[in-house]
Design an enzyme around this catalytic site. Structure first.
Site, mmCIF file in Angstrom:
data_model
loop_
_atom_site.group_PDB
_atom_site.id
_atom_site.type_symbol
_atom_site.label_atom_id
_atom_site.label_comp_id
_atom_site.label_asym_id
_atom_site.label_seq_id
_atom_site.Cartn_x
_atom_site.Cartn_y
_atom_site.Cartn_z
ATOM 1 N N LYS A 88 54.169 173.550 -13.353
ATOM 2 C CA LYS A 88 53.046 174.503 -13.322
ATOM 3 C C LYS A 88 52.883 175.182 -14.688
ATOM 4 O O LYS A 88 53.162 174.569 -15.721
ATOM 5 C CB LYS A 88 53.241 175.511 -12.185
ATOM 6 C CG LYS A 88 53.510 174.822 -10.849
ATOM 7 C CD LYS A 88 53.323 175.710 -9.667
ATOM 8 C CE LYS A 88 53.725 174.974 -8.420
ATOM 9 N NZ LYS A 88 53.409 175.686 -7.200
ATOM 10 N N SER A 141 58.319 174.060 -1.096
ATOM 11 C CA SER A 141 59.626 174.732 -1.036
ATOM 12 C C SER A 141 60.776 173.765 -0.762
ATOM 13 O O SER A 141 61.750 174.130 -0.094
ATOM 14 C CB SER A 141 59.597 175.880 -0.015
ATOM 15 O OG SER A 141 58.625 176.836 -0.386
ATOM 16 N N GLU A 198 46.544 174.276 -5.587
ATOM 17 C CA GLU A 198 46.153 175.382 -6.482
ATOM 18 C C GLU A 198 44.868 175.034 -7.227
ATOM 19 O O GLU A 198 44.044 175.909 -7.500
ATOM 20 C CB GLU A 198 47.315 175.712 -7.441
ATOM 21 C CG GLU A 198 48.433 176.441 -6.700
ATOM 22 C CD GLU A 198 49.825 176.223 -7.255
ATOM 23 O OE1 GLU A 198 49.977 175.797 -8.406
ATOM 24 O OE2 GLU A 198 50.793 176.489 -6.498
ATOM 25 N N ASN A 214 56.883 169.635 -10.642
ATOM 26 C CA ASN A 214 55.631 170.251 -11.088
ATOM 27 C C ASN A 214 55.994 171.594 -11.716
ATOM 28 O O ASN A 214 56.268 172.551 -10.999
ATOM 29 C CB ASN A 214 54.693 170.429 -9.882
ATOM 30 C CG ASN A 214 53.424 171.173 -10.259
ATOM 31 O OD1 ASN A 214 53.150 171.401 -11.441
ATOM 32 N ND2 ASN A 214 52.647 171.555 -9.251
ATOM 33 N N GLY A 219 55.507 177.349 -2.597
ATOM 34 C CA GLY A 219 55.913 178.569 -3.293
ATOM 35 C C GLY A 219 56.219 179.739 -2.372
ATOM 36 O O GLY A 219 56.356 180.871 -2.825
ATOM 37 N N GLU A 275 51.475 168.200 0.979
ATOM 38 C CA GLU A 275 51.958 169.536 0.654
ATOM 39 C C GLU A 275 51.247 170.562 1.533
ATOM 40 O O GLU A 275 50.115 170.985 1.210
ATOM 41 C CB GLU A 275 51.679 169.868 -0.807
ATOM 42 C CG GLU A 275 52.314 168.921 -1.785
ATOM 43 C CD GLU A 275 52.540 169.597 -3.134
ATOM 44 O OE1 GLU A 275 53.707 169.744 -3.518
ATOM 45 O OE2 GLU A 275 51.560 169.999 -3.774
ATOM 46 N N HIS A 290 46.008 169.095 -6.575
ATOM 47 C CA HIS A 290 46.993 170.081 -6.113
ATOM 48 C C HIS A 290 46.245 171.220 -5.420
ATOM 49 O O HIS A 290 45.146 171.591 -5.825
ATOM 50 C CB HIS A 290 47.808 170.607 -7.304
ATOM 51 C CG HIS A 290 48.989 171.420 -6.884
ATOM 52 N ND1 HIS A 290 48.867 172.742 -6.509
ATOM 53 C CD2 HIS A 290 50.294 171.095 -6.744
ATOM 54 C CE1 HIS A 290 50.073 173.192 -6.169
ATOM 55 N NE2 HIS A 290 50.948 172.208 -6.291
HETATM 56 C C1 PEP Z 1 54.081 172.476 -5.630
HETATM 57 O O1 PEP Z 1 53.471 173.351 -6.199
HETATM 58 O O2 PEP Z 1 53.692 171.304 -5.695
HETATM 59 C C2 PEP Z 1 55.282 172.846 -4.863
HETATM 60 C C3 PEP Z 1 55.741 172.006 -3.989
HETATM 61 O O3 PEP Z 1 55.804 174.081 -5.146
HETATM 62 P P1 PEP Z 1 57.151 174.700 -4.490
HETATM 63 O O4 PEP Z 1 58.199 173.647 -4.504
HETATM 64 O O5 PEP Z 1 57.484 175.864 -5.370
HETATM 65 O O6 PEP Z 1 56.791 175.116 -3.094
#
Ligand code: PEP
Length: 250
Positions: free
Chosen positions: A11, A212, A97, A9, A173, A167, A95
């Protein structure tokens, strides 16, 4: 046996030049990787460049969202038909976000899920709890509620041909990863929850972990029985790191 899927992703990151360099690097490195499904999800404005470069390779492309509507007066939105026409095989839906920063409710996400599936694109349906919800011991309730909004709209076979990404919001993040055991417990719960509606679909659905994940922790996470790959944010922005995560899924 479920094939693992590793999806990046990207972003809202990158320029045309940097994104072309990134997809070229991913496509080149992915050539030697078989036994893992690989996808990248660039920003909408970069989809044309990325799908052109990824065409004919083993790297699929997805969008990061899709509109609930198919066409018309929806300024700024992108329909799933446009996304499909661009050559995308996947669309990330729900997601955290989108849910938190843009107010997408469970019902809106369920509607997006429905239009994506109806278009023949594979939804990567994201769910997960906040830190407060984890501390209140309601992780399973939150995941069940998010999943049930889709069942309510789509019926028992809703998740056929889709991907789920667990997630935990507190891990996205932040550099804080769920431990393999913590993640596995929620993944097993999600699979059991889907199995109450359709056991075959539950058994065949890829459930990804996101939060992460990186080359250092990917193998332990993906080694868990119910973790079938990863949705990768930060670590997907460097081709070598992303490919190392893909390699860990083999
Ligand atoms: C995400 O935004 O789907 C995600 C998993 O981000 P990160 O790997 O940076 O935590």
């Amino acid at each position: 046996m479920r094939t693992p899927l590793v999806a990046g992703n990207w972003k809202m990151n990158g320029s045309r030049a940097s994104v072309k360099e990134l997809i070229n690097g991913v496509v080149a490195g992915a050539k030697s990787l078989s036994g893992v499904d690989i996808a990248v999800c660039p920003s909408t404005i970069h989809l044309a460049d990325v799908t052109a470069i990824a065409a004919g390779s083993n790297v699929a492309v997805g969008s990061q969202d899709a509109c609930t509507e198919l066409k018309g007066a929806f300024t700024g939105e992108t329909s799933i038909e446009m996304i499909k026409d661009m050559g995308c095989q996947y669309a990330i839906i729900g997601h955290s976000e989108r849910r938190t920063l843009y107010g997408e409710s469970d019902d809106i996400v369920a509607k997006k899920f429905a239009v994506v599936k109806a278009a023949g694109v594979t939804p990567i349906f994201c769910i997960g709890e906040t830190l407060e919800e984890r501390e209140a011991n309601i992780t399973e309730d939150v995941c069940a509620r998010q999943i049930d909004a889709v069942f309510a709209a789509q019926g028992d076979d809703a998740f056929a041909g889709s991907v789920i990404a667990y997630e935990p919001v507190w891990a996205i993040g932040t550099g804080k990863t769920a431990s393999p055991e913590q993640a596995q417990a929620v993944h097993a719960f999600i699979r059991q929850h889907i199995a109450k509606h359709n056991a075959d679909i539950a058994e065949n659905t890829q459930i990804l972990y996101g939060g992460s994940m990186n080359p250092a922790n990917a193998k332990d996470l993906m080694g868990q029985a119910d973790i079938d790959g990863g949705l990768i944010g930060g670590a997907s922005l460097k081709a070598d790191d992303f490919l190392a995560v893909c390699q860990a899924g083999l």
